[in-house]
Design a protein around this motif. Sequence first.
Motif, PDB file in Angstrom:
ATOM      1  N   PHE A  87      -8.639   0.868  -2.922  1.00 34.25           N
ATOM      2  CA  PHE A  87      -8.533   0.646  -1.604  1.00 34.25           C
ATOM      3  C   PHE A  87      -7.901   1.709  -0.626  1.00 34.25           C
ATOM      4  O   PHE A  87      -6.375   1.436  -0.972  1.00 34.25           O
ATOM      5  N   VAL A  88      -8.467   2.201   0.705  1.00 33.93           N
ATOM      6  CA  VAL A  88      -6.862   2.256   1.032  1.00 33.93           C
ATOM      7  C   VAL A  88      -7.336   0.992   2.499  1.00 33.93           C
ATOM      8  O   VAL A  88      -9.114   0.307   3.043  1.00 33.93           O
ATOM      9  N   SER A  89      -6.385   0.538   3.132  1.00 37.60           N
ATOM     10  CA  SER A  89      -6.759  -0.623   4.067  1.00 37.60           C
ATOM     11  C   SER A  89      -6.585   0.299   5.688  1.00 37.60           C
ATOM     12  O   SER A  89      -5.669   0.833   5.970  1.00 37.60           O
ATOM     13  N   THR A  90      -6.675  -0.856   6.648  1.00 36.98           N
ATOM     14  CA  THR A  90      -6.835  -0.724   8.211  1.00 36.98           C
ATOM     15  C   THR A  90      -5.564  -0.970   7.832  1.00 36.98           C
ATOM     16  O   THR A  90      -4.883  -2.768   7.690  1.00 36.98           O
ATOM     17  N   GLY A  91      -4.629  -0.652   9.153  1.00 40.34           N
ATOM     18  CA  GLY A  91      -3.383  -1.119   9.213  1.00 40.34           C
ATOM     19  C   GLY A  91      -2.402  -1.356   7.825  1.00 40.34           C
ATOM     20  O   GLY A  91      -2.673  -0.775   6.985  1.00 40.34           O
ATOM     21  N   LYS A  92      -1.951  -2.835   7.979  1.00 39.02           N
ATOM     22  CA  LYS A  92      -1.073  -2.558   6.420  1.00 39.02           C
ATOM     23  C   LYS A  92      -1.652  -3.488   5.469  1.00 39.02           C
ATOM     24  O   LYS A  92      -2.562  -3.920   5.604  1.00 39.02           O
ATOM     25  N   ASP A 128      -9.705  19.104  -5.197  1.00 40.54           N
ATOM     26  CA  ASP A 128      -8.653  18.685  -4.105  1.00 40.54           C
ATOM     27  C   ASP A 128      -9.218  17.640  -2.777  1.00 40.54           C
ATOM     28  O   ASP A 128      -8.235  17.984  -2.212  1.00 40.54           O
ATOM     29  N   SER A 129     -10.165  16.424  -3.691  1.00 39.00           N
ATOM     30  CA  SER A 129     -10.262  15.764  -2.892  1.00 39.00           C
ATOM     31  C   SER A 129     -10.440  14.284  -3.230  1.00 39.00           C
ATOM     32  O   SER A 129     -10.376  14.351  -4.692  1.00 39.00           O
ATOM     33  N   ALA A 130     -10.690  13.131  -2.465  1.00 40.64           N
ATOM     34  CA  ALA A 130     -10.917  12.182  -3.203  1.00 40.64           C
ATOM     35  C   ALA A 130     -10.823  11.781  -1.785  1.00 40.64           C
ATOM     36  O   ALA A 130     -10.917  11.448  -0.386  1.00 40.64           O
ATOM     37  N   ALA A 131     -12.032  10.454  -2.404  1.00 39.31           N
ATOM     38  CA  ALA A 131     -12.873   9.267  -1.569  1.00 39.31           C
ATOM     39  C   ALA A 131     -12.272   7.732  -2.066  1.00 39.31           C
ATOM     40  O   ALA A 131     -12.147   7.335  -3.271  1.00 39.31           O
ATOM     41  N   LEU A 132     -11.884   6.727  -0.910  1.00 43.93           N
ATOM     42  CA  LEU A 132     -11.079   5.622  -2.041  1.00 43.93           C
ATOM     43  C   LEU A 132     -12.242   5.031  -0.540  1.00 43.93           C
ATOM     44  O   LEU A 132     -12.496   5.070   0.423  1.00 43.93           O
ATOM     45  N   PRO A 133     -12.769   3.714  -1.257  1.00 48.81           N
ATOM     46  CA  PRO A 133     -12.746   2.608   0.384  1.00 48.81           C
ATOM     47  C   PRO A 133     -11.905   2.080   1.190  1.00 48.81           C
ATOM     48  O   PRO A 133     -10.988   1.833   0.640  1.00 48.81           O
ATOM     49  N   TRP A 134     -12.718   1.600   2.004  1.00 45.69           N
ATOM     50  CA  TRP A 134     -12.450   1.475   3.640  1.00 45.69           C
ATOM     51  C   TRP A 134     -12.311  -0.078   3.127  1.00 45.69           C
ATOM     52  O   TRP A 134     -12.858  -0.467   3.349  1.00 45.69           O
ATOM     53  N   LEU A 135     -10.854  -0.988   3.029  1.00 43.33           N
ATOM     54  CA  LEU A 135     -11.159  -2.243   3.241  1.00 43.33           C
ATOM     55  C   LEU A 135     -10.794  -2.543   4.562  1.00 43.33           C
ATOM     56  O   LEU A 135      -9.794  -1.848   5.294  1.00 43.33           O
ATOM     57  N   GLU A 136     -11.320  -3.233   5.283  1.00 42.35           N
ATOM     58  CA  GLU A 136     -11.005  -4.181   6.592  1.00 42.35           C
ATOM     59  C   GLU A 136     -11.087  -5.661   7.318  1.00 42.35           C
ATOM     60  O   GLU A 136     -11.636  -5.944   5.999  1.00 42.35           O
ATOM     61  N   ILE A 137      -9.956  -5.982   7.703  1.00 41.92           N
ATOM     62  CA  ILE A 137     -10.066  -7.818   7.839  1.00 41.92           C
ATOM     63  C   ILE A 137     -10.892  -7.429   8.810  1.00 41.92           C
ATOM     64  O   ILE A 137     -10.349  -6.804  10.613  1.00 41.92           O
ATOM     65  N   ASN A 138     -11.787  -8.511   8.998  1.00 46.81           N
ATOM     66  CA  ASN A 138     -12.575  -8.736  10.536  1.00 46.81           C
ATOM     67  C   ASN A 138     -11.988 -10.385  10.550  1.00 46.81           C
ATOM     68  O   ASN A 138     -12.671 -11.170   9.721  1.00 46.81           O
ATOM     69  N   PRO A 139     -11.570 -10.356  11.698  1.00 43.28           N
ATOM     70  CA  PRO A 139     -11.057 -11.403  11.939  1.00 43.28           C
ATOM     71  C   PRO A 139     -12.270 -12.642  12.168  1.00 43.28           C
ATOM     72  O   PRO A 139     -11.370 -14.201  11.508  1.00 43.28           O
ATOM     73  N   GLU A 156     -15.040 -13.099   9.959  1.00 43.43           N
ATOM     74  CA  GLU A 156     -15.686 -12.498   8.604  1.00 43.43           C
ATOM     75  C   GLU A 156     -15.000 -12.723   7.081  1.00 43.43           C
ATOM     76  O   GLU A 156     -15.214 -12.498   6.101  1.00 43.43           O
ATOM     77  N   GLY A 157     -13.729 -12.271   7.591  1.00 46.48           N
ATOM     78  CA  GLY A 157     -12.529 -12.008   6.130  1.00 46.48           C
ATOM     79  C   GLY A 157     -12.793 -10.189   6.100  1.00 46.48           C
ATOM     80  O   GLY A 157     -13.025  -9.638   6.941  1.00 46.48           O
ATOM     81  N   LEU A 158     -12.638 -10.520   4.795  1.00 44.61           N
ATOM     82  CA  LEU A 158     -12.566  -8.702   4.425  1.00 44.61           C
ATOM     83  C   LEU A 158     -13.749  -7.929   4.254  1.00 44.61           C
ATOM     84  O   LEU A 158     -14.638  -8.784   3.563  1.00 44.61           O
ATOM     85  N   ARG A 159     -14.185  -6.959   4.063  1.00 44.06           N
ATOM     86  CA  ARG A 159     -15.031  -6.307   4.167  1.00 44.06           C
ATOM     87  C   ARG A 159     -14.432  -4.842   3.592  1.00 44.06           C
ATOM     88  O   ARG A 159     -13.639  -4.388   4.705  1.00 44.06           O
ATOM     89  N   VAL A 160     -15.689  -3.685   2.843  1.00 44.89           N
ATOM     90  CA  VAL A 160     -15.333  -3.088   2.747  1.00 44.89           C
ATOM     91  C   VAL A 160     -15.925  -1.788   3.834  1.00 44.89           C
ATOM     92  O   VAL A 160     -17.737  -2.237   3.499  1.00 44.89           O
ATOM     93  N   ASN A 161     -15.868  -1.431   4.528  1.00 45.05           N
ATOM     94  CA  ASN A 161     -16.443  -0.835   6.163  1.00 45.05           C
ATOM     95  C   ASN A 161     -15.890   0.774   5.611  1.00 45.05           C
ATOM     96  O   ASN A 161     -15.444   1.413   6.087  1.00 45.05           O
ATOM     97  N   GLY A 162     -17.289   1.149   4.721  1.00 51.03           N
ATOM     98  CA  GLY A 162     -17.102   2.515   5.246  1.00 51.03           C
ATOM     99  C   GLY A 162     -15.569   3.461   3.584  1.00 51.03           C
ATOM    100  O   GLY A 162     -15.466   2.803   2.812  1.00 51.03           O
ATOM    101  N   THR A 163     -15.629   4.586   4.031  1.00 52.28           N
ATOM    102  CA  THR A 163     -14.904   5.168   3.372  1.00 52.28           C
ATOM    103  C   THR A 163     -13.517   6.613   3.705  1.00 52.28           C
ATOM    104  O   THR A 163     -13.664   6.668   4.686  1.00 52.28           O
ATOM    105  N   ALA A 164     -12.623   6.390   2.584  1.00 50.71           N
ATOM    106  CA  ALA A 164     -11.320   6.726   3.700  1.00 50.71           C
ATOM    107  C   ALA A 164     -11.727   8.112   2.806  1.00 50.71           C
ATOM    108  O   ALA A 164     -12.085   8.459   1.852  1.00 50.71           O
ATOM    109  N   VAL A 165     -11.896   9.512   3.039  1.00 55.39           N
ATOM    110  CA  VAL A 165     -11.216  10.521   2.387  1.00 55.39           C
ATOM    111  C   VAL A 165     -10.110  11.084   2.558  1.00 55.39           C
ATOM    112  O   VAL A 165      -9.143  11.276   3.763  1.00 55.39           O
ATOM    113  N   PHE A 166      -9.958  12.019   1.600  1.00 56.97           N
ATOM    114  CA  PHE A 166      -8.227  12.340   0.908  1.00 56.97           C
ATOM    115  C   PHE A 166      -8.796  13.885   1.173  1.00 56.97           C
ATOM    116  O   PHE A 166      -9.423  14.515   0.433  1.00 56.97           O
TER     117      PHE A 166
END
Lengths: 393, 75, 370
Positions: A145-150, A195-206, A208-218
């Motif tokens: 995954f890729v996370s928002t922030g840290k 030469d590309s990749a796509a990973l799920p974008w993991l996010e903390i919602n204050p 609701e907790g964790l959610r996968v919200n979109g995709t990070a594009v590499f």
Amino acid sequence: MINLYFRKLTNILLCICLCFFMLLLTGCWDRTEINDLALVLGTGIDKTDDNKIQLSVQLSIPKAMGGTQQGTGGGGSGKPTIVKKATGSTIYDAMSRLQEKVSRKIFWGHNRVVIFGEALAKDGIRKDIDFFARHPEPRLRAYTFVSTGKAIDILEVIPELERSSAEIARELANFKIGMSVTVKDLLQMLNSGADSAALPWLEINPTEGLRVNGTAVFKKDKMKGSINDKLTRGLLWLRDDVHLATVTIEPKNTKGSISFNLLRSKTKLVPKIVDGKWQMIAKITTEDDAVENDTALNLMDPKIVKDLEKQLAQRINQRIRMTLNLVQKDMRIDVFGFGEAFHRKYPNEWEKVKGHWSEKFPEIEVKIDSKAHIRRPGMSTEPQGIPKNEVKK
Amino acid sequence: MIWGSILGITFVVALIILYEWPKLKQGSKKEKATVVVLTGAGWLLAVLLVFFPEMPGPTDVIKAIFQPLGRYMEK
Amino acid sequence: MIEKSRISSFQMAIMMYPTILATAILLVPSITGKFAERDMWLSPILASSIGFLNVFLAVQLNKLYPKMTLIEYSEKIIGLIPGKILGFAYLFFYLQTNGIVFREYGEFVVGNFLSKTPMIVVIGSMALVCAFSVRGGAEVIARSAQIFVPLVVILLLFIFILLVPDLEPKNMFPIMDKGIMPSFMGSVVPASWFSEYTLIAFLLPFLHDRGKGLKWGFISVFTVMITMVVTNMSALFLFGSITDSFTYPVMSAARYIDVADFLQHLESIVMAIWVAGTFVKISVFYYALVLGTAQWLNMSDYRTLVLPLGFLLVIFSLWTAPNLIEMVHYLTTTWVFNALTMQVAIPILLLILGKIRRKRGTKVGSTRND
């Protein structure tokens, strides 16, 4: 006589030897007791300001885990997991520092999740993925995954339903609502000619907790941007990764909307080169069941269903178009696997454009040919809760 | 450590000889000599390897012979 | 005759199966993948031609000298002194090759599981077990193979079936987009593995149904080929273009298995396959070496040679390469030609010379007593 004596001596010696060998059979050198292990459930990798890696691991606390399993109160005191962190120039370097703080041997065999922090993802993830494919303990099946922030913030979330936040992330990936990428898949994406990749974008919602919200594009191994939940659907349709989906349409000529539950779908990418023009035809077939109908349409009417099927297909087309507009035309990153599809069908032509694929890719004309089949109206026939005479025929 | 290894090697070699001896006694002189020479060679090699672990081995001999052909497989 | 027990040609076939396969499914897919890429499943098919050729050669030579092994009839064919020299070359080859097999076994076990265990312990314990089976003679090895091989096959099948949900057959396309050359180059290393079928020259004299030797030999080569195609395919379907970036693709594939969050961590199965298979492989090589040495020295019994040669084998295994990288490099480059010369070129020459000798012999009218 001497011979007999001799044989006896050898026999005794042999017996001693055999006893000695028995000691070796326990595998002493690599013996590890389960209570000497600290099981890593999830790994987070962040970038520090001085360009080093901050490794954070989520370790299970067996005592607390056991407590929750028994279900009776008093067992688990507090959190079932803890998060530890350390910095180093490589992951293993950081891990050895981490080991100094953990009384048990850190064991990677059960690591299910690898989360890259946003800053690190923008910097490039190639050098950090190698560890997970080289060291004999981690598994290639860990989800990435890729996370928002840290990333460490994600690991520190204390969940309500599951035992650990790593478990949540893994289950979310398992559902395949968004992208679901294992270490192996990520390696394959980075290795492919696109030469590309796509990973799920993991996010903390204050709230609701964790959610996968979109995709990070590499692009190569560097994150170039992200697309939101809606556009991710389009990406999934093209990548043939849709497994769990609901599609809601608002039919024309009536008020309200109808929701469909997707049963199965199949996407076939058919590359074509006609007179030097590169085309991609995406053939999508889906099968759906209606699960909710708050319009006045009668779903038992074949004519209406035919019409709805068309609108459903259109809806999918729209989704895909939106995604293509952003990812193909603006970002110019081939996360759909077009390059690979062309490589398989036109190896010679591919060889020529391989070097400048990112310029060729946006020029590809994409045709979407989607067919939706509505199989069943669900457990009800006519719309529920309205008088018979208001039902539209 | 080195002397420990040598002791271990010698111990194993001695065991082999001891184990084979009852059968060898009935055998001819030639057979005894063969076994002793082979085991002795093994002992010598093992001890040499303890002292010079980097000693060029059989692999290097074969490498030297087949080097020109081996280059075709380099990639 | 030096070996008193007899085996059947079916037993010979079942012994040879792990003798080729045990090491071929671990290191070789990666080596093949490096050359052949998407066509790596084709390579074993091309390579198996060497296996068929070798079985044919060994059986033909055996027809000329039915009760002799390679070491014995090379003396008959090219004369005593040259024959002794050639015999020594063969013995040295088998000593060194078996040392490498020991080393491959040690590297795999130490690299994947017992990383802190000294390799000498891993190799030494295997050597001891194999020594006992070799002391027992051909029949003991054959019978242990009969027990282990079905187990190996079932476990391999188990792994392939569990992998099916993760396989993507599209990874094999485009087929042969760069022509036949990549898959041919990829087949060179597996071919050197197949050339180990020359070992049946040491088993053929002890068959009680020698007439079926050729048939069962071919069946054995064929099954090995099929298994290699299937292993390569499953690695390719799972990993696609990154197959060659793993040291042990089949191992990595088995670790990838996860059925319903329940059936996972199956690498111990690969380990079981590997240990059982390698045991048979090492025993067969070891047996050929011990038997050959005894015949080379005209000894009446080979059993006394088992332990001294085992000791030498362990030393050779440690001596043969400083690390895994050197060993793989050696296996892919020079060893290939070494193996093909010793196991293909020389048997062909021996067969031709033997045929000529036989013709002359009949002309003169002397009856040869084999």
